[in-house]
Write an enzyme that holds these catalytic residues in place. Structure first.
Site, short mmCIF file in Angstrom:
data_model
loop_
_atom_site.label_atom_id
_atom_site.label_comp_id
_atom_site.label_asym_id
_atom_site.label_seq_id
_atom_site.Cartn_x
_atom_site.Cartn_y
_atom_site.Cartn_z
N HIS A 193 58.40 -4.16 67.71
CA HIS A 193 59.74 -3.56 67.86
C HIS A 193 59.57 -2.10 68.24
O HIS A 193 59.53 -1.22 67.38
CB HIS A 193 60.53 -3.73 66.54
CG HIS A 193 61.95 -3.28 66.61
ND1 HIS A 193 62.90 -3.70 65.70
CD2 HIS A 193 62.61 -2.45 67.45
CE1 HIS A 193 64.06 -3.15 65.99
NE2 HIS A 193 63.91 -2.37 67.05
N HIS A 219 61.08 0.40 71.44
CA HIS A 219 61.83 0.59 72.69
C HIS A 219 61.06 1.64 73.49
O HIS A 219 60.91 2.77 73.02
CB HIS A 219 63.24 1.11 72.40
CG HIS A 219 64.04 0.19 71.52
ND1 HIS A 219 64.93 -0.72 72.02
CD2 HIS A 219 64.05 0.03 70.17
CE1 HIS A 219 65.47 -1.39 71.01
NE2 HIS A 219 64.95 -0.96 69.88
N HIS A 272 68.47 -7.72 68.02
CA HIS A 272 68.77 -6.83 66.92
C HIS A 272 69.95 -7.43 66.15
O HIS A 272 70.97 -7.81 66.77
CB HIS A 272 69.19 -5.45 67.44
CG HIS A 272 68.07 -4.59 67.91
ND1 HIS A 272 67.13 -5.00 68.81
CD2 HIS A 272 67.75 -3.30 67.59
CE1 HIS A 272 66.28 -4.01 69.03
NE2 HIS A 272 66.63 -2.96 68.30
N GLU A 324 71.15 -4.46 61.37
CA GLU A 324 70.65 -3.08 61.24
C GLU A 324 71.78 -2.29 60.58
O GLU A 324 71.67 -1.86 59.44
CB GLU A 324 70.30 -2.52 62.62
CG GLU A 324 69.82 -1.06 62.60
CD GLU A 324 69.59 -0.49 64.00
OE1 GLU A 324 70.07 -1.07 64.99
OE2 GLU A 324 68.93 0.59 64.10
N ASP A 381 60.32 1.33 66.30
CA ASP A 381 61.65 1.39 66.93
C ASP A 381 61.69 2.43 68.06
O ASP A 381 61.50 2.07 69.21
CB ASP A 381 62.72 1.66 65.86
CG ASP A 381 64.09 1.12 66.23
OD1 ASP A 381 64.21 0.41 67.25
OD2 ASP A 381 65.06 1.39 65.49
N ASP A 382 61.94 3.70 67.69
CA ASP A 382 62.04 4.78 68.69
C ASP A 382 61.24 5.97 68.17
O ASP A 382 61.81 6.95 67.68
CB ASP A 382 63.51 5.16 68.90
CG ASP A 382 64.32 3.98 69.38
OD1 ASP A 382 64.24 3.65 70.57
OD2 ASP A 382 65.02 3.36 68.55
N1 ADE Z 1 68.09 0.94 71.17
C1 ADE Z 1 67.05 1.73 70.88
N2 ADE Z 1 66.88 1.79 69.54
C2 ADE Z 1 67.83 0.99 68.99
C3 ADE Z 1 68.16 0.62 67.67
N3 ADE Z 1 67.49 1.09 66.60
N4 ADE Z 1 69.20 -0.20 67.48
C4 ADE Z 1 69.89 -0.67 68.52
N5 ADE Z 1 69.63 -0.35 69.78
C5 ADE Z 1 68.59 0.46 70.02
ZN ZN Z 2 65.41 -1.30 67.91
#
Ligand code: ADE
Ligand code: ZN
Length: 359
Positions: free
Chosen positions: A27, A29, A207, A210, A288-289
């Protein structure tokens, strides 16, 4: 690996184990790996004007209150990506970092609609990322795959058009996902496009849970027929769902630092990953990011284990093992990584207590 053997590993070996243990990241992005320094370098290379005056000012703006407050900056950051080389450079920077964190395999999300909406060609995006994958395999020995994500705040028609535009590069991605603003955009909005993806033998993930309710996890499973749930932590509000996720061993790709930064939990000590692991769910740790949330996958493991004294070497092994099991890599390849995982932990077992010898 035998739980009793894992119990014998001293807890002070954790930092080395968390780094060295072979793991998959499931996971991430790729647009969320764009560091402020690279955003500014690409803006200069491409002549793009940025609303923030400096790298420092941009970093200071990373104070999020929820998912949407993050997404607004994330989409703005991605506006510097224009040429194939930009996508290549971004992905290579991620792969280099992942390799230092002991990642042996990464399944990487990308958001084509973020780029095609700005006039960037689908081929520019996919070819840049695909070239970086090849280079990561060659230079770093890192295996990877691409997963195309649909933006759920856009229409299903837009998702269908995006899928059709990507099909000339069908061999370059292994699956599809669903991301962006969750609340108000339930999985069932995309049931038909996911059905079409299934007919194309694409892997399916989404997703769900969350910020959105546990019901979204159920509809992602029932109506999209996804194989993994991204995040999914809000399942804890529905004990019957937790039991079902455990029984079916549906992997959850959990992102601890993201959940704290986006205020799903007030702090890392409040994160429920340990309870989900204890309940027998196939939970995994991911970033994630990472450029926005304060760390790559290694930092996610470190922060989680530091905040939870109940997590030790047995849980580290379990989480790495889950990540390998839940990946879409071929079984024989996974078998090799699992064997290496066991070797790393076997090497860390302290010397057995000496038995008294009789004179
Ligand atoms: N796009 C990038 N990060 C995300 C996240 N945590 N939740 C939903 N969309 C995303
Ligand atoms: Zn994500």
């Amino acid at each position: 690996m035998d739980p009793l053997t894992l119990e014998r590993i001293p807890r002070d070996r954790l930092p080395g184990l968390l780094q060295r243990m072979p793991k998959a990241e499931l996971h991430i992005h790729i647009e969320g790996s764009l560091e402020p320094e690279l955003i500014f370098a690409l803006a200069q290379r491409n002549g793009v004007n940025l609303p923030h005056a400096s790298v420092q000012a941009l970093r200071q703006a990373y104070a999020f209150t929820d998912l949407q407050s993050f997404l607004d900056l994330y989409y703005a950051g991605a506006s510097v990506l224009l040429q194939e080389e930009d996508f290549f450079d971004m992905a290579m920077a991620y792969f280099r970092q992942a390799a230092t964190d002991g990642v042996v395999h990464a399944e990487v999300f990308f958001d084509p609609q973020t780029h095609t909406a700005r006039g960037v060609a689908m081929g520019t995006v996919i070819q840049g990322l695909a070239r970086a994958r090849q280079e990561a395999e060659r230079a770093l020995g890192l295996s990877s795959a691409l997963i195309l994500c649909f933006l759920r705040h856009l229409s299903e028609d837009d998702a269908f058009a995006t899928l059709e535009a990507a099909l000339p590069w069908r061999e370059q991605f292994i699956g599809v996902g669903l991301d962006s603003s969750e609340r108000g955009h339930p999985p069932e909005k995309f049931a038909r496009v996911f059905e079409r993806c299934r007919s194309l033998d694409l892997h399916l993930v989404a997703h769900a849970g969350e910020e959105g309710p546990p019901a979204y996890i159920r509809t992602a499973l029932e109506q999209l027929q996804v194989q993994r749930i991204d995040h999914g932590v809000r399942c804890v509000d529905d004990p019957a769902l937790v039991a079902e996720l455990a029984r079916r061993q549906i992997p959850l790709t959990v992102c601890p630092l993201s959940n704290v930064k986006l205020r799903v939990y007030p702090d890392m000590a409040a994160h429920r990953l340990p309870q989900l692991l204890q309940a027998g769910l196939c939970v995994t740790v991911n970033s994630d990011d990472p450029a926005y949330f304060g760390g790559y996958v290694g930092e996610n493991y470190r922060a989680l284990f530091e905040a939870h004294p109940s997590l030790g070497p047995p849980q580290a092994w379990q989480l790495a093992r889950h990540s390998l099991d839940a990946s879409f890599a071929p079984e024989p390849v996974k078998a090799g990584w699992r064997a290496r995982l066991d070797e790393v932990f076997a090497e860390a077992v302290g010397p057995a207590t000496a038995r008294p010898t009789h004179a």
